[in-house]
Each structure stands twice: as C-alpha cells, then as structure tokens.
Design a protein around this motif. Sequence first.
Motif, PDB file in Angstrom:
ATOM      1  N   SER A  38       0.843  -1.205   0.000  1.00  7.50           N
ATOM      2  CA  SER A  38       0.000   0.000   0.000  1.00  7.50           C
ATOM      3  C   SER A  38       0.873   1.248   0.000  1.00  7.50           C
ATOM      4  O   SER A  38       2.087   1.176   0.253  1.00  7.50           O
ATOM      5  N   GLY A  39       0.222   2.380  -0.252  1.00  8.78           N
ATOM      6  CA  GLY A  39       0.925   3.658  -0.171  1.00  8.78           C
ATOM      7  C   GLY A  39       1.367   3.930   1.259  1.00  8.78           C
ATOM      8  O   GLY A  39       2.449   4.484   1.494  1.00  8.78           O
ATOM      9  N   CYS A  69      -4.105  13.150   5.108  1.00  4.89           N
ATOM     10  CA  CYS A  69      -4.686  11.831   5.204  1.00  4.89           C
ATOM     11  C   CYS A  69      -4.214  11.171   6.507  1.00  4.89           C
ATOM     12  O   CYS A  69      -3.021  11.208   6.812  1.00  4.89           O
ATOM     13  N   ASP A  71      -3.599   8.292   7.113  1.00  2.00           N
ATOM     14  CA  ASP A  71      -2.591   7.276   6.815  1.00  2.00           C
ATOM     15  C   ASP A  71      -1.170   7.797   7.059  1.00  2.00           C
ATOM     16  O   ASP A  71      -0.258   7.024   7.333  1.00  2.00           O
ATOM     17  N   LEU A  72      -0.998   9.112   6.928  1.00  2.00           N
ATOM     18  CA  LEU A  72       0.324   9.682   7.189  1.00  2.00           C
ATOM     19  C   LEU A  72       0.727   9.384   8.625  1.00  2.00           C
ATOM     20  O   LEU A  72       1.869   9.026   8.914  1.00  2.00           O
ATOM     21  N   ASP A 140       5.290  12.658  -0.873  1.00  2.82           N
ATOM     22  CA  ASP A 140       4.141  11.750  -0.892  1.00  2.82           C
ATOM     23  C   ASP A 140       3.304  12.108  -2.109  1.00  2.82           C
ATOM     24  O   ASP A 140       2.522  13.056  -2.108  1.00  2.82           O
ATOM     25  N   ALA A 142       1.051  10.176  -3.569  1.00  5.11           N
ATOM     26  CA  ALA A 142      -0.087   9.249  -3.681  1.00  5.11           C
ATOM     27  C   ALA A 142      -1.227   9.862  -4.499  1.00  5.11           C
ATOM     28  O   ALA A 142      -2.000   9.146  -5.122  1.00  5.11           O
ATOM     29  N   GLN A 143      -1.332  11.201  -4.506  1.00  4.18           N
ATOM     30  CA  GLN A 143      -2.436  11.848  -5.226  1.00  4.18           C
ATOM     31  C   GLN A 143      -1.974  12.545  -6.501  1.00  4.18           C
ATOM     32  O   GLN A 143      -2.773  13.236  -7.144  1.00  4.18           O
ATOM     33  N   SER A 161       0.740   5.503  -4.509  1.00  7.55           N
ATOM     34  CA  SER A 161      -0.297   4.564  -4.088  1.00  7.55           C
ATOM     35  C   SER A 161      -1.074   4.106  -5.309  1.00  7.55           C
ATOM     36  O   SER A 161      -1.333   4.894  -6.215  1.00  7.55           O
ATOM     37  N   LYS A 166      -6.976   6.865  -6.385  1.00  4.87           N
ATOM     38  CA  LYS A 166      -5.654   7.440  -6.675  1.00  4.87           C
ATOM     39  C   LYS A 166      -5.474   7.520  -8.191  1.00  4.87           C
ATOM     40  O   LYS A 166      -6.230   6.896  -8.938  1.00  4.87           O
ATOM     41  N   GLY A 173      -1.959  -1.587  -3.432  1.00  4.88           N
ATOM     42  CA  GLY A 173      -0.527  -1.599  -3.704  1.00  4.88           C
ATOM     43  C   GLY A 173       0.030  -0.187  -3.675  1.00  4.88           C
ATOM     44  O   GLY A 173      -0.713   0.798  -3.634  1.00  4.88           O
ATOM     45  N   TYR A 334     -11.042  15.540   3.871  1.00 11.19           N
ATOM     46  CA  TYR A 334     -10.865  14.977   5.208  1.00 11.19           C
ATOM     47  C   TYR A 334     -11.760  15.646   6.264  1.00 11.19           C
ATOM     48  O   TYR A 334     -11.881  15.135   7.368  1.00 11.19           O
TER      49      TYR A 334
HETATM   50  C1  LIG Z   1      -4.086   7.479  -0.037  1.00  8.28           C
HETATM   51  C2  LIG Z   1      -2.925   8.170   0.477  1.00  8.28           C
HETATM   52  C3  LIG Z   1      -1.932   7.490   1.171  1.00  8.28           C
HETATM   53  C4  LIG Z   1      -2.015   6.027   1.495  1.00  8.28           C
HETATM   54  O1  LIG Z   1      -2.093   5.202   0.382  1.00  8.28           O
HETATM   55  P1  LIG Z   1      -2.823   3.755   0.507  1.00  8.28           P
HETATM   56  O2  LIG Z   1      -2.391   3.034  -0.718  1.00  8.28           O
HETATM   57  O3  LIG Z   1      -4.286   4.020   0.569  1.00  8.28           O
HETATM   58  O4  LIG Z   1      -2.295   3.139   1.754  1.00  8.28           O
HETATM   59  C5  LIG Z   1      -0.842   8.210   1.618  1.00  8.28           C
HETATM   60  N1  LIG Z   1      -0.745   9.537   1.391  1.00  8.28           N
HETATM   61  C6  LIG Z   1      -1.676  10.224   0.726  1.00  8.28           C
HETATM   62  C7  LIG Z   1      -1.485  11.674   0.482  1.00  8.28           C
HETATM   63  C8  LIG Z   1      -2.805   9.570   0.243  1.00  8.28           C
HETATM   64  O5  LIG Z   1      -3.739  10.262  -0.416  1.00  8.28           O
END
Ligand SMILES: *Cc1c(COP(=O)(O)O)cnc(C)c1O
Length: 393
Positions: A38-39, A69, A71-72, A140, A142-143, A161, A166, A173, A334
């Motif tokens: 994952s990301g 996010c 997740d950070l 990062d 991911a976006q 991500s 995404k 992944g 968010y």
């Molecule tokens: C979605 C996202 C993540 C995490 O990615 P996942 O693949 O969903 O775990 C990390 N950072 C940012 C900015 C995100 O948008």
Amino acid sequence: MQISMLRPVGSRVPNPVSGAPSESLSWDERYHTEFVDSGTSALSLAIALSIAANDLGETPEVILPAYGCPDLVSAVLFQGAKPVLVDLGNSSPCLSLGALKQALTDNTVAVIAVDLLGFHENLEGIKAVLDGTGVWLIEDSAQAFPPSSSGSGIADCIVLSFGRGKPINLMGGGALLIRRDRTQSAKAILQSLPKRRISTGATWRSKRFIFNLLLSRLFYGLLARIPFLGFGKTEFVPLGSITSLEIPPVLIRAGVSSYHKRAYFAGLYLESLAFLEDHGWSGPRELTKACVECSDSDPLPRLLRFPLLAPSVEIRDQAVFELQQAGICANSLYGAPLPGIRGLQSFFGRYASDFPNARAFSRHLILLPLHEDVRRHDIEHAAKILKSISAPN
Ligand SMILES: *Cc1c(COP(=O)(O)O)cnc(C)c1O
C-alpha cells in the motif's frame, strides 16, 4: 432525491493486456522502485530508511502537514516515531515554510511533503529549509502522477499509491521510490520484508470486473447510501504490516498508459465556474499560486479532483449537500485537520485550532468529481447549482 450518483473520485482498473509497449518509468534513472502492499506501507518504509540514516538516540520526529490523510500518521507511528504537525500556508494546500522552520528539532529525521490533490508541494523551498540538516525529504505523491521529483531527483524518497481513488488504480498496492544514492543503506531493511506476488489470473480479473462495475452511477449511488459501509468517511486505521509486492510489469504499464489516455475535464470546469471568482470563491489557479510563486501563464498541474475554496463554511456545506442531492458526489475531503479526526487527537497534544490555516482550509474546501466518467452536462449542472447558491437571482 435520486439514487444514482456520480462518484467523487476513482478511475477504472486497467486491463493488463500483454504486448503494451515496454516503456521504462520516468524516474528509473534517478530512483530505484520497490513495490509494496500500500501507499501507507511505502511511506512507512521511507520513514524507516530516514530513521536508519539519522541514527538518533532519541525518539525520531517526522514532520507532516496538519491537514492530511490519517494514513500519514499511521505510517509514522508504525516506525515508533513521533508525528509533528505543521500548518499549511494561507489558503494553500502546501506547508508554511515559516512553521516548518519552527517545527524542526535535532530529532527530526524526515519531512513528508504531500502533493495534495495533484498540486506540487514546494519541494525546492522545503529543501532550502532542510539544507545541511540531514533531514530527509519524502515526496508523498499518492495523489499526483508523475511525482515532481521524478525529473529533478530532489526528494530522497517518493511514495506512490495504487489504491482506489488514486491516479493509478490497481485495486491496492503502492511503490517506494528510493533515490539511487540512498539505496545502499536501504538494502538490509528491504530484504527483511515478507514478499507476495500479484497474479492477474482469473480471480484478479473477476475482482477487476466487479470493482469497475461498482464505479457506475447506479451502484455507487446504492452503496453510498448504506451507512455502515462508511463511504467517504475519513478514518484513522493503524498500519499492521509491510509486505513487499511483486507486481507484473504489464499491469504497471497498463496503469500508467490508461492514466495518460483518459478524459480530463479541468479546462471545462475552469470555464464553467469562472463566475465564482466574483462571489468570493477561489479555485485551482489561486491554489497553485499559493504553493509556489508562479506567473499566470504557468500551466496548472494535473489534478485528481477539482477543488474550490468556498467563501464560508455554511456555503461550502450547502454546496456539498445540494450537489449530492442532484446526484453529483461532491465532498469536503478529510473534513478537519488531523487533530480533529476521531482517534487522533491524543497523538499530538495539539488542537485543530493550533493550525489556523489548515483549519480554514478544511472548512472551505469542496471537491468536485474530475474522473473519466464526468460529462459536460454534469459540469454544467454543478455550475448551475453553485450559481444559485452564491448568486441568488
Ligand atoms: C491514499 C494516500 C496514502 C495512502 O495510500 P494507501 O495506498 O491508501 O495506503 C498516503 N498519502 C496520501 C497523500 C494519500 O492520499
């Protein structure tokens, strides 16, 4: 109220047909690519590398934006590090460099620079603040795709991500891109990871079929109305493990190629929503300018969703509500800065109000769908609704 609903974000999972042209990834020369589950895992791994490189006796600190996010935070906590929040700039999706300077300590090992919604973080500005400190710069992305460091090599690590919502959706992944001068020290950590292979056989293909079906207006509309699925909710989920993935190259190529080929309507939005400027709203142009000093002729980055800042939280909430009623799933991303997200406050010992710019951003931001299934009439419909809210009569 109608049932069918245009989903807020997310592109179809590509078909990994063999025989796609074998193009190398644009960052191959500068970065080594490690695919993971994952990301969030990729980000956490980047943090592990920065901790190993700095070799502190104390608890390492990692700087991240106060609006972001959850997740950070999961990625930082998984490495036993302390997440340190930094406010955004004024009406900006990018970090305040002044606040960043103040947040740096001798225990800082990394700064996470997030390309929120596809806007490029001011990596040069951040790098200048970090100069001579040994603190790693993690982009990062991911976006955003491709990551802005892929051409410049400025970030020590880059995170991608491949989750739903995404730029490249492979049903999960992620990838950690490690700048080649950092790979030697990364070897031991990478080799210790458990490994798994993705196979694009019959099971994967059935999953893809169903996944893509659920993106349709009817299915999305139905699912979004089932409350326990929690669609679109922002939640903190601790990271459990990191697995190294073997992804078939043809799948990555198909993902990159479908990203470049699909329809993109930011220009039509800009035209249709130009009137909002006279009513106190701002949009992607102002947000881009707030990130980096750039001239009006600079092109906008490719965005994941179409963002607007409403003149007030009341108008924002009304716009989200009315667009959703009309079958267009707009939302507020968010919803709050990280300390305002359930389950997170205790990790920071700070409040959302300690980050005034992030708080204002979270209260004014509204995102409109910008994926390949948006149609001209959706954009015109959205424009009509926003007009009736901001310019009655
Ligand atoms: C979605 C996202 C993540 C995490 O990615 P996942 O693949 O969903 O775990 C990390 N950072 C940012 C900015 C995100 O948008």
